[in-house]
Motif scaffolding. Structure first.
Motif, PDB file in Angstrom:
ATOM      1  N   ARG A 103       0.777  -1.131  -0.023  1.00 46.62           N
ATOM      2  CA  ARG A 103      -0.144  -0.022  -0.110  1.00 46.62           C
ATOM      3  C   ARG A 103       0.859   1.220   0.113  1.00 46.62           C
ATOM      4  O   ARG A 103       1.876   1.351   0.706  1.00 46.62           O
ATOM      5  CB  ARG A 103      -0.786   0.230   1.205  1.00 46.62           C
ATOM      6  CG  ARG A 103      -2.008  -1.092   1.123  1.00 46.62           C
ATOM      7  CD  ARG A 103      -2.610  -1.106   2.773  1.00 46.62           C
ATOM      8  NE  ARG A 103      -1.724  -1.775   3.348  1.00 46.62           N
ATOM      9  CZ  ARG A 103      -1.961  -1.578   5.030  1.00 46.62           C
ATOM     10  NH1 ARG A 103      -3.214  -1.122   5.249  1.00 46.62           N
ATOM     11  NH2 ARG A 103      -1.042  -1.709   5.886  1.00 46.62           N
ATOM     12  N   PRO A 104       0.719   2.097  -0.800  1.00 46.30           N
ATOM     13  CA  PRO A 104       1.311   3.368  -0.933  1.00 46.30           C
ATOM     14  C   PRO A 104       1.497   4.298   0.436  1.00 46.30           C
ATOM     15  O   PRO A 104       0.442   4.525   1.219  1.00 46.30           O
ATOM     16  CB  PRO A 104       0.750   4.072  -1.967  1.00 46.30           C
ATOM     17  CG  PRO A 104       0.037   3.165  -2.928  1.00 46.30           C
ATOM     18  CD  PRO A 104      -0.443   2.129  -2.031  1.00 46.30           C
ATOM     19  N   ASP A 207     -11.140  10.511  -0.056  1.00 45.71           N
ATOM     20  CA  ASP A 207      -9.865  10.837  -0.074  1.00 45.71           C
ATOM     21  C   ASP A 207      -9.418  11.231   1.525  1.00 45.71           C
ATOM     22  O   ASP A 207     -10.601  10.817   2.523  1.00 45.71           O
ATOM     23  CB  ASP A 207      -9.812  12.333  -0.485  1.00 45.71           C
ATOM     24  CG  ASP A 207      -8.112  12.552  -1.121  1.00 45.71           C
ATOM     25  OD1 ASP A 207      -7.153  11.769  -0.600  1.00 45.71           O
ATOM     26  OD2 ASP A 207      -8.036  13.322  -2.019  1.00 45.71           O
ATOM     27  N   THR A 307      -4.531   5.366   3.477  1.00 44.92           N
ATOM     28  CA  THR A 307      -5.433   4.445   3.023  1.00 44.92           C
ATOM     29  C   THR A 307      -6.405   5.495   2.354  1.00 44.92           C
ATOM     30  O   THR A 307      -7.139   6.137   3.123  1.00 44.92           O
ATOM     31  CB  THR A 307      -5.997   3.587   3.895  1.00 44.92           C
ATOM     32  OG1 THR A 307      -5.113   2.583   4.121  1.00 44.92           O
ATOM     33  CG2 THR A 307      -7.095   2.567   3.025  1.00 44.92           C
ATOM     34  N   ARG A 310      -9.569   5.191  -3.283  1.00 46.34           N
ATOM     35  CA  ARG A 310      -9.611   5.374  -4.861  1.00 46.34           C
ATOM     36  C   ARG A 310      -8.639   4.304  -5.224  1.00 46.34           C
ATOM     37  O   ARG A 310      -7.525   4.032  -4.465  1.00 46.34           O
ATOM     38  CB  ARG A 310      -9.010   6.838  -4.864  1.00 46.34           C
ATOM     39  CG  ARG A 310      -9.848   7.866  -4.538  1.00 46.34           C
ATOM     40  CD  ARG A 310      -9.090   9.135  -5.119  1.00 46.34           C
ATOM     41  NE  ARG A 310     -10.196  10.141  -4.597  1.00 46.34           N
ATOM     42  CZ  ARG A 310     -10.023  11.578  -4.948  1.00 46.34           C
ATOM     43  NH1 ARG A 310      -8.800  11.837  -5.381  1.00 46.34           N
ATOM     44  NH2 ARG A 310     -10.647  12.495  -4.619  1.00 46.34           N
ATOM     45  N   ASP A 311      -8.468   3.870  -6.366  1.00 47.66           N
ATOM     46  CA  ASP A 311      -7.488   3.056  -7.075  1.00 47.66           C
ATOM     47  C   ASP A 311      -6.013   3.847  -7.214  1.00 47.66           C
ATOM     48  O   ASP A 311      -6.225   4.982  -7.548  1.00 47.66           O
ATOM     49  CB  ASP A 311      -8.100   2.681  -8.661  1.00 47.66           C
ATOM     50  CG  ASP A 311      -9.178   1.793  -8.454  1.00 47.66           C
ATOM     51  OD1 ASP A 311      -9.524   1.338  -7.370  1.00 47.66           O
ATOM     52  OD2 ASP A 311      -9.897   1.486  -9.600  1.00 47.66           O
ATOM     53  N   GLN A 312      -5.129   3.158  -6.901  1.00 46.34           N
ATOM     54  CA  GLN A 312      -4.019   3.463  -7.082  1.00 46.34           C
ATOM     55  C   GLN A 312      -2.979   2.669  -7.534  1.00 46.34           C
ATOM     56  O   GLN A 312      -2.858   1.220  -7.533  1.00 46.34           O
ATOM     57  CB  GLN A 312      -3.037   4.106  -5.373  1.00 46.34           C
ATOM     58  CG  GLN A 312      -3.973   4.975  -4.942  1.00 46.34           C
ATOM     59  CD  GLN A 312      -3.413   5.502  -3.612  1.00 46.34           C
ATOM     60  OE1 GLN A 312      -2.553   6.207  -3.264  1.00 46.34           O
ATOM     61  NE2 GLN A 312      -3.798   4.601  -2.463  1.00 46.34           N
ATOM     62  N   ASP A 313      -1.874   3.253  -8.198  1.00 46.37           N
ATOM     63  CA  ASP A 313      -0.876   2.081  -8.748  1.00 46.37           C
ATOM     64  C   ASP A 313       0.064   1.514  -7.528  1.00 46.37           C
ATOM     65  O   ASP A 313       0.476   2.426  -6.713  1.00 46.37           O
ATOM     66  CB  ASP A 313       0.030   2.896  -9.825  1.00 46.37           C
ATOM     67  CG  ASP A 313      -0.695   3.169 -11.160  1.00 46.37           C
ATOM     68  OD1 ASP A 313      -1.943   2.587 -11.588  1.00 46.37           O
ATOM     69  OD2 ASP A 313      -0.463   4.048 -11.968  1.00 46.37           O
ATOM     70  N   THR A 314       0.424   0.508  -7.968  1.00 44.00           N
ATOM     71  CA  THR A 314       1.680  -0.089  -6.898  1.00 44.00           C
ATOM     72  C   THR A 314       2.267  -1.162  -7.357  1.00 44.00           C
ATOM     73  O   THR A 314       2.221  -1.526  -8.395  1.00 44.00           O
ATOM     74  CB  THR A 314       0.887  -0.248  -5.439  1.00 44.00           C
ATOM     75  OG1 THR A 314       1.793  -0.594  -4.394  1.00 44.00           O
ATOM     76  CG2 THR A 314       0.136  -1.407  -5.575  1.00 44.00           C
ATOM     77  N   THR A 323      -2.528  -2.668  -9.281  1.00 41.94           N
ATOM     78  CA  THR A 323      -3.612  -1.569  -8.937  1.00 41.94           C
ATOM     79  C   THR A 323      -4.116  -2.054  -7.523  1.00 41.94           C
ATOM     80  O   THR A 323      -4.088  -3.304  -7.324  1.00 41.94           O
ATOM     81  CB  THR A 323      -4.762  -1.259  -9.930  1.00 41.94           C
ATOM     82  OG1 THR A 323      -4.181  -1.162 -11.074  1.00 41.94           O
ATOM     83  CG2 THR A 323      -5.597  -0.248  -9.162  1.00 41.94           C
ATOM     84  N   SER A 325      -6.727  -0.862  -4.413  1.00 43.45           N
ATOM     85  CA  SER A 325      -8.086  -0.217  -4.108  1.00 43.45           C
ATOM     86  C   SER A 325      -8.272  -0.131  -2.447  1.00 43.45           C
ATOM     87  O   SER A 325      -8.131  -1.191  -1.912  1.00 43.45           O
ATOM     88  CB  SER A 325      -9.295  -0.669  -4.863  1.00 43.45           C
ATOM     89  OG  SER A 325      -9.250  -1.151  -6.171  1.00 43.45           O
TER      90      SER A 325
END
Length: 364
Positions: A103-104, A207, A307, A310-314, A323, A325
């Motif tokens: 997770r970012p 967000d 967290t 939203r969808d995020q690249d990882t 991706t 979520s």
């Protein structure tokens, strides 16, 4: 070595994970004969627990503290105090989709690299759930400090770009009442209303947002703090930066002081009713790392919760692009619940340094 303990003479060790059976704390060095008010301890935990309002995570935990040792007939015995807080509302399935993903801005990657294994369920040991144990220990530290006439007050002074005006801190009890009258725990009602609207707006957009907590300590004697590496502000800074999501700490004039001249910034000594005080308090109540009898003033900055819905690249553990979520129950802004954590960590630092000062005085 493991970094799970904090303090010297008043020392705590916390244990447990977000989705384990329980979390808890062992407090070593609490003086005997301190009245242990279990209702007060529970009220402190209630301020931190999840599910309080629409602007916090909806995880439901009663966070009932179970005192296992170190207390007899309502008073501390001087032996280790063990407190257990069972976990009740774990939903580990909410995290199955990230079992092999990083997770970012979370601790997933660093824990995996450091230990070669990680508990992906809510972050395991890296979860802010661990801070409930600190709040329980901090409540006991507060009970000790109360016997010495020392008060600690924190409130949410900023959410995103919204900042509360400077408050009249002459009556901390009144400010506490105002703070607890709103769900964001800001002691300025007008700003609190704006903050709540902003957090709710951010939450609905999937967000998160950051904020700041301001703290005032009153009644502290002169002399708390040690040279050279255990300065009082250094230990307060370490305590605050050990809290999940904290990205900044400043005391007194803080970063603004770097823009001033010495002729503006110096705190001039005066005699007030026979006591030595200073006209201003740009030092934040600490000079040379030692408390000077003025109010301790500092601010703690929290980043946005990592967290987001939203969808995020990882990347996954294999190093492949994927991706992720956001799912589950998470705070859109942590500061309303973090107020009591900041107070708890402050109480732990001050209690430890108070006992160190007493030990020094006994040796003289």
């Amino acid at each position: 070595m493991a970094g799970n303990s904090f303090g010297n003479l008043f020392r705590i060790t916390t244990f447990g994970e977000s989705h384990g059976k329980a979390i808890g704390v062992i407090i070593d060095g609490c003086p005997p004969h301190i009245a242990i008010d279990e209702e007060f301890i529970q009220s402190e935990l209630d301020k931190r627990k999840p599910g309080q309002s629409k602007i916090t995570t909806q995880r439901k935990e009663s966070d009932i503290a179970q005192i296992l040792s170190g207390v007899f007939e309502g008073k501390s015995t001087g032996t280790p105090i063990a407190i257990l807080i069972p976990n009740e509302d774990q939903r580990s399935k909410d995290y199955s989709h990230i079992s092999d993903k990083y997770r970012p801005s979370h601790a997933d990657y660093t824990y995996q690299q450091k230990y070669g294994i990680r508990d992906y369920r809510g972050g395991g040991r890296s979860s802010a759930r661990e801070t409930a144990a600190r709040v329980a220990a901090g409540a006991i530290a507060k009970l000790f400090l109360k016997t010495k006439g020392i008060e600690i007050f924190s409130h949410v002074s900023a959410v995103g770009h919204l900042e509360s005006p400077n408050l009249d801190v002459s009556d901390l009890s009144h400010l506490l009442e105002v703070r607890e009258s709103n769900i964001v725990r800001c002691a300025d009602p007008a700003t609190a209303s704006e903050m709540i609207s902003l957090i709710d707006q951010v939450r609905k957009a999937g967000d998160t947002i950051g904020g700041k907590i301001s703290t005032v300590v009153r009644g502290l004697p002169v002399g708390l703090g040690e040279p050279v590496f255990d300065k009082l502000h250094a230990d307060l800074g370490k305590a605050m930066l050990s809290i999940n999501a904290v990205h900044g700490f400043e005391y007194g004039s803080g970063f603004t002081g770097s823009e001033m001249r010495g002729s503006e910034h110096n705190d001039i000594f005066v005699k007030d009713n026979g006591e030595v005080r200073t006209r201003t308090n740009f030092s934040g109540g600490i000079q040379g790392g030692i408390s000077n009898g003025m109010d301790i003033i500092f601010r703690t900055a929290f980043k946005p919760v990592a967290t987001i819905m939203r969808d995020q690249d990882t990347l996954n553990e294999a190093g492949d692009l994927t991706t992720i979520s956001g799912k589950g129950r998470h705070d859109p802004c942590v500061v309303s619940r973090a107020v009591i954590i900041v107070e708890a960590m402050t109480a732990l630092v001050l209690t430890d340094h108070y006992l160190r000062l007493k030990a020094y005085a006994d040796e003289k």
